[in-house]
Scaffold this motif. Structure first.
Motif, mmCIF file in Angstrom:
data_model
loop_
_atom_site.group_PDB
_atom_site.id
_atom_site.type_symbol
_atom_site.label_atom_id
_atom_site.label_comp_id
_atom_site.label_asym_id
_atom_site.label_seq_id
_atom_site.Cartn_x
_atom_site.Cartn_y
_atom_site.Cartn_z
ATOM 1 N N PRO A 91 44.875 42.223 19.545
ATOM 2 C CA PRO A 91 43.952 42.731 18.593
ATOM 3 C C PRO A 91 44.305 43.071 17.196
ATOM 4 O O PRO A 91 43.353 43.088 16.096
ATOM 5 C CB PRO A 91 42.883 43.725 19.273
ATOM 6 N N ARG A 92 45.432 43.469 17.175
ATOM 7 C CA ARG A 92 46.052 43.943 15.842
ATOM 8 C C ARG A 92 46.265 42.820 15.026
ATOM 9 O O ARG A 92 46.057 42.975 13.417
ATOM 10 C CB ARG A 92 47.379 44.889 15.994
ATOM 11 N N ASP A 93 46.816 41.629 15.487
ATOM 12 C CA ASP A 93 47.265 40.616 14.497
ATOM 13 C C ASP A 93 46.639 39.285 14.787
ATOM 14 O O ASP A 93 46.796 38.417 14.345
ATOM 15 C CB ASP A 93 48.777 40.348 14.421
ATOM 16 N N ASN A 94 45.843 39.345 15.843
ATOM 17 C CA ASN A 94 45.024 38.259 16.113
ATOM 18 C C ASN A 94 45.898 37.091 16.542
ATOM 19 O O ASN A 94 45.444 35.751 16.553
ATOM 20 C CB ASN A 94 44.068 37.843 15.334
ATOM 21 N N LYS A 95 47.165 37.539 17.147
ATOM 22 C CA LYS A 95 47.996 36.301 17.395
ATOM 23 C C LYS A 95 48.246 36.605 18.945
ATOM 24 O O LYS A 95 48.117 37.525 19.563
ATOM 25 C CB LYS A 95 49.347 36.353 16.877
ATOM 26 N N PRO A 96 48.385 35.295 19.809
ATOM 27 C CA PRO A 96 48.895 35.619 21.092
ATOM 28 C C PRO A 96 50.196 36.389 21.243
ATOM 29 O O PRO A 96 51.171 36.481 20.451
ATOM 30 C CB PRO A 96 49.132 34.109 21.767
ATOM 31 N N PHE A 97 50.213 37.208 22.465
ATOM 32 C CA PHE A 97 51.509 37.877 22.496
ATOM 33 C C PHE A 97 52.487 37.046 22.903
ATOM 34 O O PHE A 97 52.250 36.039 23.631
ATOM 35 C CB PHE A 97 51.385 38.941 23.576
#
Length: 152
Positions: A91-97
């Motif tokens: 939710p912080r960078d809106n990229k998949p972990f």
């Protein structure tokens, strides 16, 4: 009742990891405790323990495991997670972990356990990283590069 040395060591390792690994230095902050990496790391570890020490081969296999009724119910009860796809995105960078699939990571994460996953970009120069103990830490780029020198 006699407990095997392996069990004693495993318990000590987990207790030590929780004591020192969850927050890096001092107590973990609320953001670390609420990071989706926490349940990801926990259930990744459970996957490994249920599959002869092997991590999931890929994201589809891990998602299928997370969607199994018993696991999904625990995710909902313990972490309030109802959307597996959303869980796997920071939710912080809106990229998949980035999660280590196929082979166990040789990189060491928080608490001295193998690195399980991390944020691609993070926030304000810091990324969350998680280990197989379920420990989550927020680290700067220098520390991140020490933990994950092979990261892109």
């Amino acid at each position: 009742m006699q407990v095997s040395i392996c069990v004693q060591r495993a318990i000590a390792f987990v207790v030590l990891g929780v004591a020192v690994g969850c927050g890096g230095k001092g107590r973990p902050n609320q953001a670390q405790e609420e990071s989706p990496l926490k349940p990801i790391a926990k259930f990744y570890g459970e996957y490994i323990s249920q599959h002869k020490g092997q991590p999931p081969a890929g994201e589809a296999e891990f998602k299928a495991f997370l969607k199994e009724a018993k696991v999904a119910d625990r995710l909902k009860q313990e972490f309030k997670v109802t959307d597996i796809d959303k869980l796997l995105i920071s939710p912080r960078d809106n990229k998949p972990f980035v999660i280590y699939y196929g082979a166990r990571s040789k990189n060491i994460g928080p608490g001295g356990a193998p690195l399980v996953g991390y944020e691609q970009a993070g926030l304000e120069g810091k990324r969350f990283v998680a280990s197989a103990l379920g420990a989550v830490a927020e680290v700067d780029e220098t520390e991140f590069r020490k933990m994950a020198p092979d990261a892109k």
